[in-house]
Design a protein around this motif. Structure first.
Motif, PDB file in Angstrom:
ATOM      1  N   LEU A 114       0.823  -1.211   0.000  1.00 32.35           N
ATOM      2  CA  LEU A 114       0.000   0.000   0.000  1.00 32.35           C
ATOM      3  C   LEU A 114       0.855   1.258   0.000  1.00 32.35           C
ATOM      4  CD1 LEU A 114      -2.666  -1.229   2.555  1.00 32.35           C
ATOM      5  CD2 LEU A 114      -3.147  -0.621   0.174  1.00 32.35           C
ATOM      6  N   LEU A 115       1.929   1.251   0.771  1.00 34.40           N
ATOM      7  CA  LEU A 115       2.832   2.404   0.777  1.00 34.40           C
ATOM      8  C   LEU A 115       3.437   2.621  -0.610  1.00 34.40           C
ATOM      9  CD1 LEU A 115       4.711   1.775   4.157  1.00 34.40           C
ATOM     10  CD2 LEU A 115       2.987   3.535   3.714  1.00 34.40           C
ATOM     11  N   ALA A 116       3.918   1.539  -1.217  1.00 36.10           N
ATOM     12  CA  ALA A 116       4.531   1.649  -2.542  1.00 36.10           C
ATOM     13  C   ALA A 116       3.522   2.103  -3.581  1.00 36.10           C
ATOM     14  CB  ALA A 116       5.131   0.302  -2.941  1.00 36.10           C
ATOM     15  N   TRP A 117       2.299   1.596  -3.481  1.00 36.60           N
ATOM     16  CA  TRP A 117       1.250   1.967  -4.438  1.00 36.60           C
ATOM     17  C   TRP A 117       0.900   3.440  -4.314  1.00 36.60           C
ATOM     18  CZ3 TRP A 117      -4.514   0.118  -4.225  1.00 36.60           C
ATOM     19  CH2 TRP A 117      -5.099   0.258  -5.495  1.00 36.60           C
ATOM     20  N   ALA A 118       0.749   3.905  -3.078  1.00 38.12           N
ATOM     21  CA  ALA A 118       0.425   5.316  -2.861  1.00 38.12           C
ATOM     22  C   ALA A 118       1.547   6.217  -3.366  1.00 38.12           C
ATOM     23  CB  ALA A 118       0.166   5.565  -1.381  1.00 38.12           C
ATOM     24  N   LEU A 119       2.779   5.819  -3.133  1.00 36.47           N
ATOM     25  CA  LEU A 119       3.914   6.613  -3.623  1.00 36.47           C
ATOM     26  C   LEU A 119       3.939   6.661  -5.143  1.00 36.47           C
ATOM     27  CD1 LEU A 119       6.552   5.341  -1.077  1.00 36.47           C
ATOM     28  CD2 LEU A 119       6.014   7.762  -1.447  1.00 36.47           C
ATOM     29  N   LEU A 120       3.641   5.527  -5.783  1.00 31.73           N
ATOM     30  CA  LEU A 120       3.597   5.499  -7.244  1.00 31.73           C
ATOM     31  C   LEU A 120       2.522   6.449  -7.759  1.00 31.73           C
ATOM     32  CD1 LEU A 120       4.378   4.363  -9.998  1.00 31.73           C
ATOM     33  CD2 LEU A 120       2.872   2.400  -9.536  1.00 31.73           C
ATOM     34  N   TRP A 126       1.562  14.166  -9.054  1.00 28.06           N
ATOM     35  CA  TRP A 126       2.211  15.440  -8.779  1.00 28.06           C
ATOM     36  C   TRP A 126       3.561  15.577  -9.475  1.00 28.06           C
ATOM     37  CZ3 TRP A 126       0.638  13.633  -3.391  1.00 28.06           C
ATOM     38  CH2 TRP A 126      -0.675  14.017  -3.108  1.00 28.06           C
ATOM     39  N   ASN A 127       3.910  14.605 -10.308  1.00 29.17           N
ATOM     40  CA  ASN A 127       5.153  14.649 -11.070  1.00 29.17           C
ATOM     41  C   ASN A 127       6.364  14.843 -10.161  1.00 29.17           C
ATOM     42  OD1 ASN A 127       6.762  14.576 -13.379  1.00 29.17           O
ATOM     43  ND2 ASN A 127       6.639  16.780 -13.704  1.00 29.17           N
ATOM     44  N   VAL A 128       6.476  13.939  -9.170  1.00 28.99           N
ATOM     45  CA  VAL A 128       7.580  13.990  -8.210  1.00 28.99           C
ATOM     46  C   VAL A 128       8.386  12.694  -8.330  1.00 28.99           C
ATOM     47  CG1 VAL A 128       8.230  14.217  -5.784  1.00 28.99           C
ATOM     48  CG2 VAL A 128       6.199  15.411  -6.646  1.00 28.99           C
ATOM     49  N   PRO A 129       9.516  12.716  -9.032  1.00 29.70           N
ATOM     50  CA  PRO A 129      10.308  11.495  -9.221  1.00 29.70           C
ATOM     51  C   PRO A 129      10.752  10.839  -7.917  1.00 29.70           C
ATOM     52  CG  PRO A 129      11.022  13.209 -10.738  1.00 29.70           C
ATOM     53  CD  PRO A 129      10.076  13.865  -9.788  1.00 29.70           C
ATOM     54  N   ALA A 130      10.930  11.619  -6.865  1.00 34.41           N
ATOM     55  CA  ALA A 130      11.370  11.037  -5.590  1.00 34.41           C
ATOM     56  C   ALA A 130      10.341  10.057  -5.053  1.00 34.41           C
ATOM     57  CB  ALA A 130      11.628  12.144  -4.568  1.00 34.41           C
ATOM     58  N   SER A 133      10.597   6.843  -7.174  1.00 37.42           N
ATOM     59  CA  SER A 133      11.829   6.126  -6.823  1.00 37.42           C
ATOM     60  C   SER A 133      11.671   5.387  -5.499  1.00 37.42           C
ATOM     61  CB  SER A 133      13.006   7.103  -6.730  1.00 37.42           C
ATOM     62  OG  SER A 133      13.295   7.671  -7.991  1.00 37.42           O
ATOM     63  N   ALA A 134      11.017   6.039  -4.533  1.00 38.15           N
ATOM     64  CA  ALA A 134      10.768   5.387  -3.243  1.00 38.15           C
ATOM     65  C   ALA A 134       9.844   4.189  -3.429  1.00 38.15           C
ATOM     66  CB  ALA A 134      10.164   6.383  -2.259  1.00 38.15           C
ATOM     67  N   SER A 135       8.854   4.332  -4.303  1.00 39.30           N
ATOM     68  CA  SER A 135       7.951   3.224  -4.594  1.00 39.30           C
ATOM     69  C   SER A 135       8.717   2.055  -5.196  1.00 39.30           C
ATOM     70  CB  SER A 135       6.849   3.679  -5.561  1.00 39.30           C
ATOM     71  OG  SER A 135       6.063   2.593  -5.984  1.00 39.30           O
ATOM     72  N   ASP A 136       9.581   2.339  -6.151  1.00 44.09           N
ATOM     73  CA  ASP A 136      10.369   1.278  -6.797  1.00 44.09           C
ATOM     74  C   ASP A 136      11.246   0.546  -5.787  1.00 44.09           C
ATOM     75  OD1 ASP A 136       9.273   2.011  -9.228  1.00 44.09           O
ATOM     76  OD2 ASP A 136      11.010   3.196  -9.860  1.00 44.09           O
ATOM     77  N   ALA A 137      11.822   1.292  -4.862  1.00 46.23           N
ATOM     78  CA  ALA A 137      12.693   0.665  -3.865  1.00 46.23           C
ATOM     79  C   ALA A 137      11.909  -0.295  -2.973  1.00 46.23           C
ATOM     80  CB  ALA A 137      13.378   1.738  -3.017  1.00 46.23           C
ATOM     81  N   ILE A 138      10.694   0.100  -2.599  1.00 47.26           N
ATOM     82  CA  ILE A 138       9.872  -0.762  -1.743  1.00 47.26           C
ATOM     83  C   ILE A 138       9.427  -1.998  -2.503  1.00 47.26           C
ATOM     84  CG2 ILE A 138       7.742  -0.930  -0.402  1.00 47.26           C
ATOM     85  CD1 ILE A 138       7.951   2.131   0.032  1.00 47.26           C
ATOM     86  N   THR A 139       8.991  -1.836  -3.742  1.00 44.39           N
ATOM     87  CA  THR A 139       8.522  -3.014  -4.491  1.00 44.39           C
ATOM     88  C   THR A 139       9.653  -4.008  -4.714  1.00 44.39           C
ATOM     89  OG1 THR A 139       8.851  -1.877  -6.626  1.00 44.39           O
ATOM     90  CG2 THR A 139       6.645  -1.788  -5.647  1.00 44.39           C
ATOM     91  N   GLN A 140      10.846  -3.512  -4.933  1.00 41.55           N
ATOM     92  CA  GLN A 140      11.964  -4.443  -5.123  1.00 41.55           C
ATOM     93  C   GLN A 140      12.303  -5.173  -3.820  1.00 41.55           C
ATOM     94  OE1 GLN A 140      13.149  -5.314  -8.209  1.00 41.55           O
ATOM     95  NE2 GLN A 140      11.329  -4.066  -8.615  1.00 41.55           N
ATOM     96  N   ALA A 141      12.177  -4.478  -2.698  1.00 39.16           N
ATOM     97  CA  ALA A 141      12.400  -5.129  -1.406  1.00 39.16           C
ATOM     98  C   ALA A 141      11.321  -6.171  -1.132  1.00 39.16           C
ATOM     99  CB  ALA A 141      12.428  -4.085  -0.292  1.00 39.16           C
ATOM    100  N   VAL A 142      10.085  -5.862  -1.496  1.00 35.75           N
ATOM    101  CA  VAL A 142       8.993  -6.817  -1.331  1.00 35.75           C
ATOM    102  C   VAL A 142       9.258  -8.076  -2.156  1.00 35.75           C
ATOM    103  CG1 VAL A 142       6.564  -7.237  -1.887  1.00 35.75           C
ATOM    104  CG2 VAL A 142       7.215  -5.144  -0.696  1.00 35.75           C
ATOM    105  N   LEU A 143       9.645  -7.888  -3.406  1.00 36.19           N
ATOM    106  CA  LEU A 143       9.934  -9.038  -4.262  1.00 36.19           C
ATOM    107  C   LEU A 143      11.084  -9.869  -3.703  1.00 36.19           C
ATOM    108  CD1 LEU A 143       9.636  -7.473  -7.842  1.00 36.19           C
ATOM    109  CD2 LEU A 143       7.955  -8.896  -6.645  1.00 36.19           C
TER     110      LEU A 143
END
Length: 331
Positions: A114-120, A126-130, A133-143
């Motif tokens: 849910l955190l990663a989804w909300a960040l994505l 809002w066009n905020v790459p940060a 990027s935070a979402s991508d980091a969480i999804t990779q940790a989940v995987l």
């Protein structure tokens, strides 16, 4: 003729703006009840603890309501307080009255997702790459830490530790957040997300226990592929499993996986629908569904719901379900 067309357009625009203003009112009510000034979301039905599930829910609501101030507050508290620096996941529970508020160092994958989804969603809105990027980091940790191949299925364990018992794994099918997995698949093009969706749907199709023919909150998957209610929890379709049809509907309101839920709930008058059923004994709860549970029931049965009304009778979970049903309808 032109007058009629103009009148129709006025009505449509009026309804559109009414919908957004009402939703904003619901979000304002939700924030007033459950969001602390520091960004912590309190579970009023559970001694005011907080968990990643609630933080993620509120972040999704903030994005949908275009409330970046609240989003940043919730995310900053979560990232500062609950991030596990060792594996990139998040401590699932925060209890403010304990000497160590995060005594349990495990994660809960629904919260992480849910955190990663909300960040994505926030990064895209809002066009905020940060954020992305935070979402991508969480999804990779989940995987890396929670996704395994077991008994011929790709599954996401409920947490990094304690759910793979070698001869079987325990699953929480309410953590199968299909619309989030779908968005991660679109974002990353990683096949694993499609596998999780496909295999999760296959598993749900086989989780039909007892007379009710419904999944339980917790389910064991044996090494030979057999599914059964997990023995460590009551064999109930209850407060966890209620989110299963929510996430199915969110992804696909026409899914055949909703049929068992519809069959079960249509056997009761709306206001006499029991809150849970024990699939082993067919015993039902001696109390009825609250408004949050009923919102999921209504969504599953194809009802078009009005804007959520957050009342004094709603605890955190009931109010969250109402808001999530509204978000699901905005798909």
């Amino acid at each position: 003729m032109l007058k009629r067309v103009f009148a129709a357009l006025v009505v449509m625009v009026s309804l559109l703006f009414t919908s957004f203003s009402q939703a904003s009112t619901a979000w304002d009510s939700y924030k007033a009840r459950f969001l602390m000034p520091d960004g912590r979301v309190v579970d009023t039905g559970n001694k005011n603890v907080s968990h990643t599930e609630g933080q993620g829910y509120a972040m999704l609501m903030a994005v949908a309501s275009d409330d970046r101030t609240a989003f940043d507050s919730i995310w900053n508290w979560t990232n500062k307080t609950l991030r596990n620096k060792d594996n990139g996941l998040f401590f699932w529970r925060y209890n403010p009255v304990e000497a160590d508020p995060v005594a349990d160092k495990n994660d809960a994958t629904d919260g992480d997702v849910l955190l990663a989804w909300a960040l994505l969603k926030a990064g895209q809105r809002w066009n905020v790459p940060a954020y992305t990027s935070a979402s991508d980091a969480i999804t990779q940790a989940v995987l890396k830490h929670t996704v395994v191949s077991y008994a011929g299925y790709r599954v996401m364990l409920p947490g990094a530790n304690g759910f793979n018992l070698n001869t079987y794994v325990n699953l929480n099918p309410a953590y199968f957040i299909f619309p989030a997995w779908q968005d991660f698949a679109k974002r990353s093009h990683q096949v694993v997300w499609r596998d999780l969706i496909t295999d999760g749907q296959k598993l749900l199709g086989k989780m039909r226990f007892g007379k009710a023919q419904l999944p339980t909150d917790w389910v064991s998957l044996a090494a030979d592929g057999k599914l059964s209610p997990a023995t460590q929890w009551p064999p109930r379709m209850s407060y966890d499993a209620i989110r299963i049809p929510l996430y199915i509907s969110w992804q696909d309101p026409q899914s055949a996986l909703l049929t068992p839920w519809r069959n079960w709930w249509q056997g009761f008058n709306r206001n006499q629908t029991p809150a849970w059923v024990n699939v082993a004994t067919n015993e039902t709860a001696p109390y009825m569904m609250n408004d949050g549970l009923l919102a999921v029931r209504d969504l599953t049965l194809g009802e078009r719901l009005a804007e959520p009304q957050i009342t004094a009778q709603d605890d955190y979970y009931s109010a969250s379900l109402k808001m999530l049903v509204w978000l699901a309808q905005q798909r």
